[in-house]
Enzyme design. Structure first.
Site, PDB file in Angstrom:
ATOM      1  N   PHE A 379      59.470  -7.626  86.542  1.00 52.45           N
ATOM      2  CA  PHE A 379      60.208  -8.799  87.482  1.00 52.45           C
ATOM      3  C   PHE A 379      60.327  -8.370  88.858  1.00 52.45           C
ATOM      4  O   PHE A 379      61.181  -8.866  89.723  1.00 52.45           O
ATOM      5  CB  PHE A 379      61.561  -9.181  86.842  1.00 52.45           C
ATOM      6  CG  PHE A 379      61.599  -9.324  85.500  1.00 52.45           C
ATOM      7  CD1 PHE A 379      60.718 -10.035  84.824  1.00 52.45           C
ATOM      8  CD2 PHE A 379      62.541  -8.645  84.545  1.00 52.45           C
ATOM      9  CE1 PHE A 379      60.771 -10.190  83.265  1.00 52.45           C
ATOM     10  CE2 PHE A 379      62.569  -8.541  83.223  1.00 52.45           C
ATOM     11  CZ  PHE A 379      61.648  -9.410  82.473  1.00 52.45           C
ATOM     12  N   CYS A 380      59.415  -7.632  89.370  1.00 49.51           N
ATOM     13  CA  CYS A 380      59.425  -7.103  90.716  1.00 49.51           C
ATOM     14  C   CYS A 380      60.812  -6.367  91.196  1.00 49.51           C
ATOM     15  O   CYS A 380      61.272  -6.674  92.246  1.00 49.51           O
ATOM     16  CB  CYS A 380      59.221  -8.210  91.570  1.00 49.51           C
ATOM     17  SG  CYS A 380      57.311  -8.648  91.646  1.00 49.51           S
ATOM     18  N   ALA A 381      61.289  -5.817  90.042  1.00 50.03           N
ATOM     19  CA  ALA A 381      62.605  -4.920  90.416  1.00 50.03           C
ATOM     20  C   ALA A 381      62.297  -3.721  89.467  1.00 50.03           C
ATOM     21  O   ALA A 381      63.103  -3.463  88.628  1.00 50.03           O
ATOM     22  CB  ALA A 381      63.741  -5.873  89.706  1.00 50.03           C
TER      23      ALA A 381
END
Length: 435
Positions: A379-381
Site C-alpha cells: 500500500f505504498c507504506a
C-alpha cells in the site's frame, strides 16, 4: 450532531466560521458503477463488489453531473475576456471557496489545486524555508515519507500517547525551522491519529504540522481551524471525484516565499530580463492551464458530502465496518493488522493476512472467482506494513507496491458499499481457507 474526537479534546467535526452547515438535507448520494457486471470463473457475470475505496473511490453521481454541466461552457481560466472563459473562471474560483469551507480553513489560507496528495506534499516540500527539518513517522504513506530534504524518522508508536511523546522529544531536539508530518487516518489500518494533540505539540516547539487527510476526508468531517492545523493535503480520487485533482490548503507565508512549483504562464506578474513571480501562492503554484474540471469535481464532492450530513454517512460506515471486522475475526487463519489494537477508532479500512496464501493469491482468487475487488501489497507504506507483519527492513523480495509475500490484503468501504458486498467477502474468505 454527535462529535467524533481524535483522542483528545478537539473534535474533528467541530464547527468553525468557514465550515458549511452540517444538517442532513439529502439522502446519501449514489455512486457510478454500482451496477457494474464482471466476469468470474466459468464465464458467468456477477455484480462487482468494489471493496477498494481506499485506493480510488468511485465517482458520485452529483460529481459526474457537475462536470457534465461545466463541459458545454468549458474554456480557459483567468486570462480570457469571452463569456465562456469568464464563466469557467468563476466556477474554478468558486471551487476554491467550496474546498476551503469544506475543511473549515482560515479565511486567509491558500487553497492550491494539485494533481493529488503526493503532488500537494511535494509542492510544500519545495517551499520549506532553508534548513527545515521534517519529523515523520515510519507509519506514513510514501507520499509523506519521501519528499523531504532533511528528515527525522520516528519508529511506529506503541499507542497514541507514545506518538505524541515521540514527536515532542524529536521536535525539542531540533534547531531552526521544523515541520511535523502525520496522517489523520492510516491508509493501511484505517486507524485515526491524534492530530490535534500533535498539532499542539508542534506549535509548542515552534514547528508547523502537515496533515495527510487523504483517507480521513472521505469518511469524517475535518475542521482545520478548530484543530489548529497549518497544512492539509488530500486527493479528489479518494473523495469520489476521480478527475485528477487534489489540493494543498494552509498558511500562505511559506508558500508565497517558495520557488514556484511550475514556472510558466499564470505564475508570473511580468517577464523582462527576469521573471517577476506572483506573491499570491495560488497563482504562483498553479502555472499553465489548471485541471479546471478536476477542481469543479472536487468541489462538487465536498458539496455533496456536506449536504448529506456526516451523521448518516458515519453511522452507515461504522455499521458495515463492524460487520466486516467481526466476520473476518470469525475465520480461522485470517488476521487483521492493527497498530493500536482492535478497539481503536478507525475509518472504513481493514488490512489482513490469510494463512497459507500470499496477498496476491487472495486478491486474485477474490476477483476471478467471486467478483470482489480488493487491494494487495504494501500500500505504498513499506516500512509500516513490514512492521505490522513483523518483518525486518532487509526483506526486499517484494520491493514493489503491488506484489510479493511480505504483503497484506486491504478491503475498504465507503458511500455506496452495500452489506451484500461485505458479506460476500467474508463468505469468500471462509470458502478459501476451508479448501
Amino acid at each position: 450532531m454527535s462529535t467524533l474526537t481524535i483522542f483528545d479534546s478537539v473534535p474533528v467535526q467541530a464547527s468553525g466560521e468557514t465550515q458549511a452547515p452540517a444538517a442532513s438535507s439529502r439522502p446519501i448520494p449514489a455512486v457510478l458503477g454500482a451496477d457494474l457486471q464482471v466476469p468470474v470463473k466459468g464465464g458467468r457475470l456477477v455484480g462487482y463488489a468494489n471493496l477498494d475505496y481506499a485506493a480510488s473511490a468511485p465517482c458520485l453521481e452529483p460529481v459526474s453531473a457537475a462536470v457534465a454541466a461545466a463541459l458545454p461552457a468549458y474554456s480557459s481560466v483567468h486570462r480570457g475576456a469571452g463569456y465562456a472563459s469568464q464563466l469557467t473562471t468563476a466556477r474554478y474560483e468558486q471551487a476554491r471557496h467550496t474546498v476551503r469551507a469544506f475543511v473549515g480553513a482560515r479565511p486567509d489560507d491558500a487553497v492550491i489545486f494539485t494533481r493529488n496528495t503526493t503532488d500537494a506534499t511535494n509542492l510544500l516540500a519545495g517551499c520549506l524555508p532553508a534548513g527545515t527539518t521534517t519529523v515523520v513517522f515510519d507509519t506514513e504513506h510514501h507520499a509523506s515519507l519521501l519528499p523531504w530534504r532533511k528528515s527525522v524518522r520516528l519508529a511506529p508508536p506503541a499507542f497514541p500517547g507514545e506518538a505524541v511523546r515521540a514527536a515532542d522529544e524529536a521536535l525539542a531536539g531540533i534547531e531552526g525551522p521544523k515541520l511535523l508530518v502525520v496522517t489523520a487516518a492510516s491508509n493501511v489500518t484505517g486507524e485515526l491519529w491524534p492530530i490535534a494533540a500533535l498539532a499542539h505539540i508542534a506549535h509548542r516547539h515552534g514547528a508547523r504540522i502537515l496533515v495527510d487527510a487523504a483517507q480521513l476526508v472521505p469518511h469524517r468531517r475535518l475542521n482545520l481551524t478548530a484543530l489548529d492545523l497549518d497544512y492539509v493535503a488530500f486527493s479528489g480520487h479518494k473523495l469520489y471525484a476521480p478527475f485528477g485533482a487534489g489540493v494543498l490548503i494552509g498558511r500562505r507565508d511559506w508558500l508565497a516565499d517558495g520557488e514556484p512549483y511550475l514556472k510558466g504562464g499564470g505564475a508570473v506578474r511580468s517577464v523582462e530580463d527576469e521573471a517577476e513571480w506572483h506573491d499570491d501562492p495560488e497563482p504562483r503554484h498553479e502555472a499553465g492551464t489548471p485541471n479546471v474540471l478536476g477542481a469543479i469535481a472536487l468541489a462538487a464532492a465536498c458539496d455533496a458530502l456536506t449536504a448529506t450530513g456526516w451523521t448518516a454517512l458515519v453511522r452507515e460506515e461504522e455499521r458495515l465496518l463492524a460487520r466486516l471486522r467481526s466476520g473476518l475475526a470469525s475465520i480461522e487463519g485470517v488476521r487483521e493488522l492493527s497498530l493500536w489494537g482492535d478497539d481503536h477508532p478507525r475509518v472504513g479500512i481493514v488490512s489482513f493476512t490469510v494463512d497459507g496464501y500470499s496477498a496476491r493469491e487472495v486478491a486474485e482468487a477474490l476477483s476471478s472467482q467471486y467478483g470482489i475487488g480488493v487491494r494487495d501489497g504494501k500500500f505504498c507504506a513499506h516500512p509500516f506494513v513490514r512492521h505490522l507483519l513483523g518483518r525486518s527492513g532487509h526483506d526486499r523480495e517484494d520491493a514493489g507496491c503491488e506484489d510479493g509475500t511480505t504483503s497484506a490484503v486491504r478491503a475498504s468501504i465507503g458511500i455506496g458499499s452495500p452489506q451484500e458486498h461485505v458479506d460476500r467477502l467474508v463468505e469468500a474468505l471462509r470458502d478459501l481457507v476451508s479448501r
